[in-house]
Design a protein around this motif. Structure first.
Motif, mmCIF file in Angstrom:
data_model
loop_
_atom_site.group_PDB
_atom_site.id
_atom_site.type_symbol
_atom_site.label_atom_id
_atom_site.label_comp_id
_atom_site.label_asym_id
_atom_site.label_seq_id
_atom_site.Cartn_x
_atom_site.Cartn_y
_atom_site.Cartn_z
ATOM 1 N N ALA A 1 0.817 -1.212 0.000
ATOM 2 C CA ALA A 1 0.000 0.000 0.000
ATOM 3 C C ALA A 1 0.855 1.268 0.000
ATOM 4 C CB ALA A 1 -0.952 -0.002 1.188
ATOM 5 N N LEU A 2 1.921 1.315 0.787
ATOM 6 C CA LEU A 2 2.764 2.505 0.816
ATOM 7 C C LEU A 2 3.468 2.729 -0.516
ATOM 8 C CD1 LEU A 2 4.306 2.323 4.404
ATOM 9 C CD2 LEU A 2 2.523 3.856 3.567
ATOM 10 N N GLN A 3 3.883 1.662 -1.135
ATOM 11 C CA GLN A 3 4.518 1.777 -2.441
ATOM 12 C C GLN A 3 3.511 2.318 -3.453
ATOM 13 O OE1 GLN A 3 6.052 -1.900 -3.976
ATOM 14 N NE2 GLN A 3 6.955 -0.955 -5.773
ATOM 15 N N LEU A 4 2.288 1.823 -3.407
ATOM 16 C CA LEU A 4 1.237 2.283 -4.312
ATOM 17 C C LEU A 4 0.925 3.764 -4.053
ATOM 18 C CD1 LEU A 4 -0.957 1.784 -6.423
ATOM 19 C CD2 LEU A 4 -2.442 1.013 -4.561
ATOM 20 N N ALA A 5 0.812 4.145 -2.796
ATOM 21 C CA ALA A 5 0.523 5.544 -2.458
ATOM 22 C C ALA A 5 1.640 6.450 -2.973
ATOM 23 C CB ALA A 5 0.351 5.700 -0.950
ATOM 24 N N GLY A 6 2.881 6.024 -2.829
ATOM 25 C CA GLY A 6 4.006 6.806 -3.334
ATOM 26 C C GLY A 6 3.965 6.954 -4.846
ATOM 27 N N ALA A 7 3.641 5.880 -5.529
ATOM 28 C CA ALA A 7 3.564 5.923 -6.993
ATOM 29 C C ALA A 7 2.439 6.862 -7.441
ATOM 30 C CB ALA A 7 3.351 4.521 -7.554
ATOM 31 N N LEU A 8 1.297 6.813 -6.774
ATOM 32 C CA LEU A 8 0.187 7.702 -7.115
ATOM 33 C C LEU A 8 0.558 9.160 -6.860
ATOM 34 C CD1 LEU A 8 -2.816 5.647 -5.708
ATOM 35 C CD2 LEU A 8 -2.285 6.081 -8.119
ATOM 36 N N GLU A 9 1.256 9.408 -5.765
ATOM 37 C CA GLU A 9 1.692 10.765 -5.453
ATOM 38 C C GLU A 9 2.685 11.261 -6.503
ATOM 39 O OE1 GLU A 9 3.514 13.288 -1.682
ATOM 40 O OE2 GLU A 9 3.362 11.111 -1.561
ATOM 41 N N ASP A 10 3.601 10.392 -6.916
ATOM 42 C CA ASP A 10 4.568 10.761 -7.957
ATOM 43 C C ASP A 10 3.857 11.085 -9.261
ATOM 44 O OD1 ASP A 10 6.573 10.321 -6.128
ATOM 45 O OD2 ASP A 10 7.184 8.368 -6.962
ATOM 46 N N ASP A 11 2.890 10.255 -9.643
ATOM 47 C CA ASP A 11 2.128 10.496 -10.873
ATOM 48 C C ASP A 11 1.406 11.841 -10.812
ATOM 49 O OD1 ASP A 11 2.960 8.067 -11.854
ATOM 50 O OD2 ASP A 11 1.043 7.040 -11.452
ATOM 51 N N ASP A 12 0.824 12.153 -9.674
ATOM 52 C CA ASP A 12 0.104 13.412 -9.515
ATOM 53 C C ASP A 12 1.065 14.591 -9.597
ATOM 54 O OD1 ASP A 12 -2.333 14.939 -8.914
ATOM 55 O OD2 ASP A 12 -1.347 15.357 -6.991
ATOM 56 N N LEU A 13 2.225 14.463 -8.975
ATOM 57 C CA LEU A 13 3.233 15.523 -9.015
ATOM 58 C C LEU A 13 3.701 15.764 -10.452
ATOM 59 C CD1 LEU A 13 5.016 17.490 -7.435
ATOM 60 C CD2 LEU A 13 6.640 15.635 -7.120
ATOM 61 N N LEU A 14 3.965 14.705 -11.190
ATOM 62 C CA LEU A 14 4.376 14.846 -12.593
ATOM 63 C C LEU A 14 3.286 15.500 -13.422
ATOM 64 C CD1 LEU A 14 6.201 11.450 -13.234
ATOM 65 C CD2 LEU A 14 7.214 13.731 -13.255
ATOM 66 N N ARG A 15 2.039 15.110 -13.192
ATOM 67 C CA ARG A 15 0.923 15.694 -13.945
ATOM 68 C C ARG A 15 0.835 17.193 -13.690
ATOM 69 N NH1 ARG A 15 -3.760 17.335 -12.496
ATOM 70 N NH2 ARG A 15 -3.660 16.360 -10.453
ATOM 71 N N ARG A 16 1.003 17.616 -12.428
ATOM 72 C CA ARG A 16 0.935 19.045 -12.101
ATOM 73 C C ARG A 16 2.125 19.811 -12.692
ATOM 74 N NH1 ARG A 16 0.003 19.524 -5.868
ATOM 75 N NH2 ARG A 16 -0.448 17.332 -5.663
ATOM 76 N N MET A 17 3.298 19.180 -12.683
ATOM 77 C CA MET A 17 4.479 19.848 -13.241
ATOM 78 C C MET A 17 4.306 20.053 -14.747
ATOM 79 S SD MET A 17 7.547 18.032 -11.087
ATOM 80 C CE MET A 17 8.833 18.678 -12.117
ATOM 81 N N ARG A 18 3.762 19.060 -15.416
ATOM 82 C CA ARG A 18 3.555 19.163 -16.869
ATOM 83 C C ARG A 18 2.487 20.194 -17.201
ATOM 84 N NH1 ARG A 18 3.793 12.786 -17.432
ATOM 85 N NH2 ARG A 18 6.043 12.556 -17.653
ATOM 86 N N ALA A 19 1.502 20.346 -16.290
ATOM 87 C CA ALA A 19 0.437 21.318 -16.524
ATOM 88 C C ALA A 19 0.883 22.719 -16.161
ATOM 89 C CB ALA A 19 -0.790 20.921 -15.711
#
Length: 84
Positions: free
Chosen positions: A64-82
């Motif tokens: 679960a922690l690994q999944l939460a980290g991956a989701l957070e990373d994906d969200d951070l990348l999406r915001r940086m690209r936007a």
């Protein structure tokens, strides 16, 4: 003994509710509340929740922690690209 007591509005509401529910006079409600408090019986019951079946998990909760980290990373990348 006769005395004057000034009650906070919330305390008055509690006493008035007890008076209605138990058919007590104001004097009886006040005396009962003080006795219960002095005896330590005024404590609320411990909070408990009943578990509910939610079906089988579709995610391996061991990771679960690994999944939460991956989701957070994906969200951070999406915001940086936007550009946010």
């Amino acid at each position: 003994m006769r005395t004057t007591v000034t009650l906070d509005p919330d305390v008055e509401e509690i006493l008035r509710a007890r008076m209605r529910e138990q058919g007590l006079s104001f004097k009886e409600a006040v005396n009962d509340a003080i006795r219960r408090s002095a005896a330590g019986t005024a404590r609320a019951a411990p909070f408990a929740t009943a578990p509910a079946a939610m079906g089988r998990s579709r995610v391996n909760l061991d990771r679960a922690l690994q999944l939460a980290g991956a989701l957070e990373d994906d969200d951070l990348l999406r915001r940086m690209r936007a550009g946010a």
